[in-house]
Design an enzyme around this catalytic site. Structure first.
Site, PDB file in Angstrom:
ATOM      1  N   SER A 583     -57.087 -51.960  18.061  1.00 24.19           N
ATOM      2  CA  SER A 583     -57.725 -51.877  19.234  1.00 24.19           C
ATOM      3  C   SER A 583     -56.765 -52.544  20.285  1.00 24.19           C
ATOM      4  O   SER A 583     -55.885 -51.606  20.796  1.00 24.19           O
ATOM      5  CB  SER A 583     -58.978 -53.123  18.992  1.00 24.19           C
ATOM      6  OG  SER A 583     -59.919 -52.749  19.981  1.00 24.19           O
ATOM      7  N   ASP A 658     -65.265 -42.661  17.137  1.00 22.12           N
ATOM      8  CA  ASP A 658     -65.002 -43.940  17.667  1.00 22.12           C
ATOM      9  C   ASP A 658     -65.709 -43.939  19.241  1.00 22.12           C
ATOM     10  O   ASP A 658     -65.146 -43.222  20.030  1.00 22.12           O
ATOM     11  CB  ASP A 658     -63.449 -44.257  17.946  1.00 22.12           C
ATOM     12  CG  ASP A 658     -63.149 -45.656  18.397  1.00 22.12           C
ATOM     13  OD1 ASP A 658     -63.942 -46.435  18.919  1.00 22.12           O
ATOM     14  OD2 ASP A 658     -61.992 -46.171  18.171  1.00 22.12           O
ATOM     15  N   HIS A 690     -64.935 -47.413  15.190  1.00 19.69           N
ATOM     16  CA  HIS A 690     -63.802 -48.216  15.750  1.00 19.69           C
ATOM     17  C   HIS A 690     -63.043 -48.842  14.529  1.00 19.69           C
ATOM     18  O   HIS A 690     -61.894 -49.255  14.693  1.00 19.69           O
ATOM     19  CB  HIS A 690     -64.305 -49.111  16.898  1.00 19.69           C
ATOM     20  CG  HIS A 690     -63.078 -49.706  17.630  1.00 19.69           C
ATOM     21  ND1 HIS A 690     -62.021 -48.869  18.118  1.00 19.69           N
ATOM     22  CD2 HIS A 690     -62.781 -50.996  17.707  1.00 19.69           C
ATOM     23  CE1 HIS A 690     -61.224 -49.796  18.661  1.00 19.69           C
ATOM     24  NE2 HIS A 690     -61.763 -51.073  18.409  1.00 19.69           N
TER      25      HIS A 690
END
Length: 713
Positions: A583, A658, A690
């Site tokens: 991320s 995602d 995600h």
């Protein structure tokens, strides 16, 4: 003969012990989702809850009362199965929850419902089964009603099973009773019961004007589209209002929050008498906050109590908390003096006093004592990498630290405020539960977790500090070394990085917070290094917002200080260094590879942001402003513009569904890499969002490990 047999047994046991001591863990034992992961997670079987000033211990399906004068003594009270079957429709009770007020009632929960049980009469007061396809369930304070959503609409059901539709919207772009503003500003739900359970406040989000972002579900033979509304930085955002439903009149009114409609309505709170609703309202620029009060019966605006501004951003994350037994005063949390502290206000909007001060932060509020004179909270008062229970006297401002044992403490307090139960870990403590007497001082251990690695030679985890790139700020790091570490050898290194807001990876918790993958890599012969750079949390506003309008710039400089330190160590091989993150950490991984192209041999970036103009409004505009306002910052931080600098091996991993960091980020980076003649590798996890969950998470870490083995080992 007997002596020979004894020697043989001794030899066998010695070999078994040696084998156990030098045990090599598998990813199935170290990664969530692995078949044997649960065996190596420290656990405490007992749960402790306050019921007034009585401490209840739950073990299995049994409830005991702990003797506070002698905590070793416990009195058995009842088993879950003793709650009358007819009242819970024969469903098996999975757990119970006592209330801190000591009302004589508890809530019980089954796999598909919840109810209220009276301890005195031994009768079930109510039970509500979970409606089919219901989500976002919130029970009323008295447990007699449940609000929930189904699809985009909001409903209430009572114990008799009568369902009331509060909304009946057919437009899929209008959503009721769910989180808004993409869960920023401390928002984690969209349903807010009044204290007396007579009214229900809720979010209504109109996102019909927000572009639908295409996400494809490939599980069907013919792939189908399941788009999400995704407002990107600088683009049109959704509009939110707050409704109030009256259970008696069955009427809904809306708070008259006015113009502009593109703003953030956060930290919703009811007044104790249920007459008013307090809302922290933030402009879209996120630099001007107003604490507004509304009439809950009419929706009329009542008053702006106070305002906060900052040239960078204001980020409210906690609703007002009314002082116990004093409905004319409330607590507000703010970073206005540079650190998150507590402020005591009168409901007129007059600031009475700042309750806490200093270069440390309040991280959680626990509650008041019975009289409402003392407020208990958790803070970083001792050190930024620990959490301790404290209390402040609302009259004289005196602050007492109540937990002395080092570590990360999670705390509950008895109704009177005299006793606390703290559950905590530290680098050398897998978990303990203590009873603390705040009047006499001292602590008694109630329970402790077993060290799941006892008798096993484990990789060492070390804690240290380095100076940031500014030359003055201390940064905390942890380093994981192989169990058989030899300072005369040269080891490959993997830097694990996150580095973004609302994070702190290095803490004085079990093994300094190091995870299973770090252990796995260390036992394979790697050194793993983790450091919290400036821009992360719990160190004050200046520490965090130094990255404003230039995400990735100062963070990379700080991470480079860590890398230079690693390179100075005689046992680190600077030619075999890798970097990995997910991320924001995925963004930082590629960012480091491109800003320092001759440094790392390989990197693995999961779900990476590659250009902040593709990220969502709330988070993106807080830290970067809009692309229109900050074109230079967006250009400087865009990884797409630097793809031609890639020299290292790079693996990008992304979930194909995602909705947080949409896969466009990775695809655009691949496109830029192709245009510049670079060759990153790419791997997709079908059906995942995600993060990879379940068994696939084990596969993910095996895939990451193989990449470093191929290029850094």
């Amino acid at each position: 003969m007997r002596r020979g047999f004894t020697f043989l047994l001794l030899l066998v046991f010695t070999c078994l012990a040696f084998g156990q001591q030098n045990r090599q863990f598998t990813l199935d034992e170290l990664i969530p989702g692995g078949k044997n992961y649960a065996r190596y997670v420290p656990r405490i079987a007992e749960q402790y809850q306050w019921h007034g000033d009585e401490l209840m211990m739950l073990r299995g399906d049994s409830v005991f009362r702990v003797d506070l004068a002698d905590p070793v003594k416990k009195r058995f009270l009842f088993r879950f199965s003793e709650i009358p079957e007819e009242g819970r429709e024969g469903r098996t009770v999975s757990t119970v929850s006592f209330d801190r007020e000591g009302s004589g009632r508890l809530k019980f929960f089954t796999a598909d419902g919840a109810g209220v049980y009276d301890l005195g009469s031994k009768q079930v007061i109510s039970f509500i089964g979970l409606p089919e396809n219901s989500e976002n369930r919130e029970f009323s304070p008295n447990g007699l009603y449940m609000a929930y959503t189904r699809a985009n609409n909001l409903y209430v059901i009572d114990a008799a099973g009568e369902e009331i539709a509060i909304s009946s919207e057919e437009n899929s772009g209008i959503v009721f009773g769910q989180s808004v503003h993409r869960n920023e500003f401390g928002i984690n739900g969209g349903i807010f019961w009044s204290p007396d359970g007579s009214k229900l406040a809720f979010y209504r989000m109109d996102e019909s004007m927000v572009a639908q972002y295409p996400i494809v579900d490939i599980s069907a033979r013919i792939a189908t589209e399941k788009p999400v509304r995704y407002p990107m930085a600088g683009e049109k955002s959704h509009e939110v209002t707050i409704g109030v439903y009256d259970l008696k009149s069955r009427q809904t009114i809306y708070l008259k929050t006015g113009e502009p409609r593109e703003k953030y309505l956060t930290n919703v709170a009811w007044s104790p008498d249920a007459r008013h609703i307090y809302v922290a309202e933030l402009n879209r620029e996120q630099n001007h906050l107003k604490m507004n009060r509304y009439d809950a019966s009419t929706g009329d605006f009542d008053k702006t109590l106070f305002e906060e501004t900052h040239p960078k951003y204001v980020e409210p994350e906690n609703p007002v908390l009314f002082v116990r037994n004093n409905p004319e005063q409330f607590i507000w949390q703010s970073e206005r003096d540079g650190f998150n502290h507590l402020y005591l206000y009168h409901i007129s909007g007059r600031l009475l006093k700042q309750l806490t001060h200093g270069e440390w932060e309040v991280t959680d509020l626990i509650g008041f004592d019975r009289k409402g004179e003392q407020l208990f909270f958790v803070s970083t008062l001792a050190t930024p990498i620990e959490r301790h229970a404290c209390r402040v006297n609302l009259k004289n401002g005196k602050i007492d630290r109540l937990t002395a044992v080092p570590g990360m403490h999670t705390v509950t307090v008895s109704n009177s405020g005299r006793y606390l139960v703290t559950r905590y870990t530290a680098h050398d403590n897998p978990g303990k539960v203590d009873l603390v007497d705040s009047k006499k001082g001292g602590a008694v251990t109630l329970a402790a977790a077993r060290n799941p690695f006892a008798g096993i030679s484990m990789p060492a985890v070390e804690l240290g500090t380095l100076k940031a790139a500014d030359g003055k700020t201390d940064l905390y790091y942890r380093m994981v070394k192989p169990a058989n570490f030899d300072p005369a050898r040269k080891y490959p290194v993997v830097v694990y990085v996150y580095g973004g807001p609302h994070s702190q990876l290095v803490q004085n918790r079990w093994r300094y917070g190091s995870g299973g993958w770090e252990t796995y890599m260390a036992q394979k012969g790697y050194i793993v290094f983790v450091m919290d750079n400036r821009g992360t949390s719990f160190r004050g506003r200046d520490f965090e917002d130094v990255t404003h309008r230039q995400l990735g710039v100062e963070e990379a400089k700080d991470q480079m200080c860590g890398v230079e330190y690693l390179k100075s160590l005689p046992y680190v091989d600077p030619d075999r260094m890798g970097i990995h993150g997910w991320s924001f950490g995925g963004f930082m991984t590629i960012n480091m590879l491109l800003r320092y192209p001759d440094l790392f041999r390989a990197g693995v970036a999961g779900g990476p942001v590659t250009d902040w103009s593709y990220y969502e409004v709330m988070y993106g505009e807080r830290y970067m402003d809009t692309p229109q306002e900050n074109p230079e910052g967006y250009a400087e931080t865009s990884l797409l513009r630097k793809a031609d600098r890639l020299k290292s091996r790079l693996l990008i991993i992304h979930g194909d569904e995602d909705p947080v960091v949409v896969m466009q980020h990775s695809l655009q980076f691949l496109k830029s890499s192709i245009a510049s003649g670079r060759h990153p590798d790419f791997f997709i996890y079908p059906g995942h969002e995600h993060n990879m969950i379940g068994r696939d998470r084990v596969h993910l870490h095996e895939h990451i490990t193989r990449y470093f083995d191929d290029f850094c080992r």
